[in-house]
Write an enzyme that holds these catalytic residues in place. Sequence first.
Site, PDB file in Angstrom:
ATOM      1  N   HIS A 317       0.853  -1.196   0.000  1.00  0.00           N
ATOM      2  CA  HIS A 317       0.000   0.000   0.000  1.00  0.00           C
ATOM      3  C   HIS A 317       0.877   1.229   0.000  1.00  0.00           C
ATOM      4  O   HIS A 317       1.937   1.226   0.631  1.00  0.00           O
ATOM      5  CB  HIS A 317      -0.921   0.008   1.243  1.00  0.00           C
ATOM      6  CG  HIS A 317      -2.084   0.917   1.065  1.00  0.00           C
ATOM      7  ND1 HIS A 317      -1.997   2.266   1.319  1.00  0.00           N
ATOM      8  CD2 HIS A 317      -3.332   0.677   0.625  1.00  0.00           C
ATOM      9  CE1 HIS A 317      -3.167   2.810   1.044  1.00  0.00           C
ATOM     10  NE2 HIS A 317      -3.991   1.877   0.628  1.00  0.00           N
ATOM     11  N   ASP A 374      -7.902  -5.428  -0.126  1.00  0.00           N
ATOM     12  CA  ASP A 374      -8.377  -6.297  -1.208  1.00  0.00           C
ATOM     13  C   ASP A 374      -8.000  -7.755  -1.015  1.00  0.00           C
ATOM     14  O   ASP A 374      -8.484  -8.625  -1.735  1.00  0.00           O
ATOM     15  CB  ASP A 374      -7.820  -5.806  -2.553  1.00  0.00           C
ATOM     16  CG  ASP A 374      -8.414  -4.469  -2.937  1.00  0.00           C
ATOM     17  OD1 ASP A 374      -9.623  -4.306  -2.750  1.00  0.00           O
ATOM     18  OD2 ASP A 374      -7.673  -3.592  -3.412  1.00  0.00           O
TER      19      ASP A 374
HETATM   20  N1  CMC Z   1       3.979  -7.400  -4.841  1.00  0.00           N
HETATM   21  C1  CMC Z   1       5.319  -7.424  -4.974  1.00  0.00           C
HETATM   22  N2  CMC Z   1       6.122  -6.364  -4.834  1.00  0.00           N
HETATM   23  C2  CMC Z   1       5.525  -5.209  -4.520  1.00  0.00           C
HETATM   24  C3  CMC Z   1       4.134  -5.104  -4.353  1.00  0.00           C
HETATM   25  C4  CMC Z   1       3.342  -6.255  -4.525  1.00  0.00           C
HETATM   26  N3  CMC Z   1       2.015  -6.209  -4.385  1.00  0.00           N
HETATM   27  N4  CMC Z   1       3.817  -3.827  -4.062  1.00  0.00           N
HETATM   28  C5  CMC Z   1       4.970  -3.143  -4.051  1.00  0.00           C
HETATM   29  N5  CMC Z   1       6.007  -3.985  -4.319  1.00  0.00           N
HETATM   30  C6  CMC Z   1       7.446  -3.669  -4.334  1.00  0.00           C
HETATM   31  C7  CMC Z   1       7.823  -2.927  -5.603  1.00  0.00           C
HETATM   32  O1  CMC Z   1       8.224  -3.827  -6.626  1.00  0.00           O
HETATM   33  C8  CMC Z   1       8.957  -2.054  -5.108  1.00  0.00           C
HETATM   34  O2  CMC Z   1      10.104  -2.879  -4.984  1.00  0.00           O
HETATM   35  P1  CMC Z   1      11.587  -2.271  -5.310  1.00  0.00           P
HETATM   36  O3  CMC Z   1      11.818  -1.247  -4.273  1.00  0.00           O
HETATM   37  O4  CMC Z   1      12.474  -3.445  -5.244  1.00  0.00           O
HETATM   38  O5  CMC Z   1      11.486  -1.692  -6.701  1.00  0.00           O
HETATM   39  C9  CMC Z   1       8.523  -1.675  -3.684  1.00  0.00           C
HETATM   40  O6  CMC Z   1       7.686  -2.762  -3.263  1.00  0.00           O
HETATM   41  C10 CMC Z   1       7.768  -0.374  -3.607  1.00  0.00           C
HETATM   42  O7  CMC Z   1       6.662  -0.474  -4.509  1.00  0.00           O
HETATM   43  P2  CMC Z   1       5.958   0.739  -5.249  1.00  0.00           P
HETATM   44  O8  CMC Z   1       5.412   0.233  -6.540  1.00  0.00           O
HETATM   45  O9  CMC Z   1       6.874   1.916  -5.276  1.00  0.00           O
HETATM   46  O10 CMC Z   1       4.795   1.046  -4.239  1.00  0.00           O
HETATM   47  P3  CMC Z   1       3.593   2.024  -4.527  1.00  0.00           P
HETATM   48  O11 CMC Z   1       3.327   2.743  -3.269  1.00  0.00           O
HETATM   49  O12 CMC Z   1       3.837   2.841  -5.745  1.00  0.00           O
HETATM   50  O13 CMC Z   1       2.381   1.039  -4.886  1.00  0.00           O
HETATM   51  C11 CMC Z   1       0.501  -0.366  -4.728  1.00  0.00           C
HETATM   52  C12 CMC Z   1       1.330   0.742  -4.033  1.00  0.00           C
HETATM   53  C13 CMC Z   1      -0.739  -0.635  -3.881  1.00  0.00           C
HETATM   54  C14 CMC Z   1       0.034   0.130  -6.102  1.00  0.00           C
HETATM   55  C15 CMC Z   1       1.362  -1.635  -4.871  1.00  0.00           C
HETATM   56  O14 CMC Z   1       1.744  -2.089  -3.608  1.00  0.00           O
HETATM   57  C16 CMC Z   1       0.651  -2.722  -5.664  1.00  0.00           C
HETATM   58  O15 CMC Z   1       0.702  -2.739  -6.893  1.00  0.00           O
HETATM   59  N6  CMC Z   1      -0.023  -3.684  -4.951  1.00  0.00           N
HETATM   60  C17 CMC Z   1      -0.768  -4.719  -5.620  1.00  0.00           C
HETATM   61  C18 CMC Z   1      -2.095  -4.176  -6.099  1.00  0.00           C
HETATM   62  C19 CMC Z   1      -3.043  -3.976  -4.945  1.00  0.00           C
HETATM   63  O16 CMC Z   1      -3.228  -4.833  -4.100  1.00  0.00           O
HETATM   64  N7  CMC Z   1      -3.724  -2.795  -4.963  1.00  0.00           N
HETATM   65  C20 CMC Z   1      -4.727  -2.461  -3.959  1.00  0.00           C
HETATM   66  C21 CMC Z   1      -4.272  -1.354  -3.062  1.00  0.00           C
HETATM   67  S1  CMC Z   1      -5.295  -1.155  -1.593  1.00  0.00           S
HETATM   68  C22 CMC Z   1      -6.868  -0.736  -2.158  1.00  0.00           C
HETATM   69  C23 CMC Z   1      -6.923   0.445  -3.050  1.00  0.00           C
HETATM   70  O17 CMC Z   1      -6.334   1.491  -2.774  1.00  0.00           O
HETATM   71  O18 CMC Z   1      -7.587   0.341  -4.060  1.00  0.00           O
END
Ligand code: CMC
Length: 440
Positions: A317, A374
């Site tokens: 998140h 989720d």
């Molecule tokens: N699985 C694997 N690795 C992950 C995940 C994940 N779900 N989420 C983040 N990471 C890793 C990412 O690869 C990165 O690694 P590195 O530093 O080695 O490059 C690190 O964690 C930071 O990730 P980020 O993409 O910069 O994080 P963000 O804050 O931009 O993204 C997120 C937040 C929710 C989009 C992401 O965690 C994600 O894609 N999660 C899966 C989709 C999901 O479950 N979404 C629902 C969110 S909660 C309900 C809502 O708001 O709708």
Amino acid sequence: MLLSTQNFQQDSQLKTAVLQLPGEEIKLPIVSGTEGEQAIDITSLRDETGYITLDPGYSNTGACESKITFIDGKNGVLRYRGYPIEELAEHSTFVETAWLLIYGELPTEAQRARFRELLTEQELLHEGMRHHFEGFPPHGHPMAMLSAMINACACYHPELLDTDLDPDRFLTAVAILMSKVRTIAAFSYKMSLGHRVEYPDPALSYCRNFLHMMFSKPHSRYEPTLQVVKALSRFLILHADHEQNCSTSTVRMVGSSGANVFASVASGVCALWGPSHGGANMAVIEMLEKIHKGGENPKSIVEKVKAKKFRLMGFGHRVYKNFDPRAKILEKTAAGLLSTLGVADPLLDIAAELASIALTDEYFLERKLYPNVDFYSGIILRAIGIPVNMFTVMFSIGRIPGWIAHWYELYHDPDRRISRPRQVYTGPTRRKYVPVENRS
Ligand code: CMC
């Protein structure tokens, strides 16, 4: 460039940040929220220095001040209008929570009764609107139908599109959106089955009425158990707002141009659809089903995630870096619901296994990745009988009050300005036009 903060006027608690730029220095005020959150106010930055800030994804940018929802991501705290999410999930109803979000206070008995009455008044769709469904392909995605139909509400209520919406007309718009959205969702499901739609029943409460429209049939009325109704209400409460997330920011962005509440909320549905946002609840169940059918196993999924070949849906998140309080409540709710229904869903066991592997793995610990809302919500929706392609629609029904609350807050903001970010241009610099015959 160097940014430092210092106490500017100690006695009045006003602080400033000092930004050092090549050849100049500027003092920027620091503003504090009621929960101690601090922000550097850069509204004068460009005028005074010519500089803008760059923050792709807005992780460090506060787009507004808001009184609606507070999140402390480090400590897993979520409060609507000051009330802890755990208390609301336990004791409140979705309709009451919606009022709280929109108006800032829990409703009095009279306000709650009036709101219920209005929701009932607005539960039917205009026949013209019902005919819109016939124009959609039967297997069209319900999120596309939902956003189109919410936008279409504006055609049927031109009296609610003015820029000077008085409180009574605003309340009518709230009731239209909250009430019709569940009728639209249920009708789209019935249409996808090729079944006759079930009309709403004015005698039923918000959640029961939705379940009736979804699952009653001409000769068999669906009577949900109290546990099912409670689980649905809790699901909706937990999704009702989440401050400046992608869809809510979209609603505020659209609303900032003066667009009406129907257009603004419809844009929120579109933003929610993506798998990084509300679409994740569908993706989680698809992932768990794949594991269940033997296409994958939890360990191999975790290995793929670590090799950056896969994102673990329902994990991670932008704001929560310890735990998502909504996921904790939903995990318990899912287990409780399955046990009262006497259902053993293997997907819940797979989810638990996946979570326990991930939660002890260095990759996830280092990046502070925990199950989000989720991860467990799909198990509840599945147990209730909601088809997977409607999961994000369910999220939308829950989020409607939050979107409306933010639209309304912005609507009343005397300092409202159209949202218009800047950019750092990185394309070609000035070029000379070449006629087509001279291009190689
Ligand atoms: N699985 C694997 N690795 C992950 C995940 C994940 N779900 N989420 C983040 N990471 C890793 C990412 O690869 C990165 O690694 P590195 O530093 O080695 O490059 C690190 O964690 C930071 O990730 P980020 O993409 O910069 O994080 P963000 O804050 O931009 O993204 C997120 C937040 C929710 C989009 C992401 O965690 C994600 O894609 N999660 C899966 C989709 C999901 O479950 N979404 C629902 C969110 S909660 C309900 C809502 O708001 O709708």
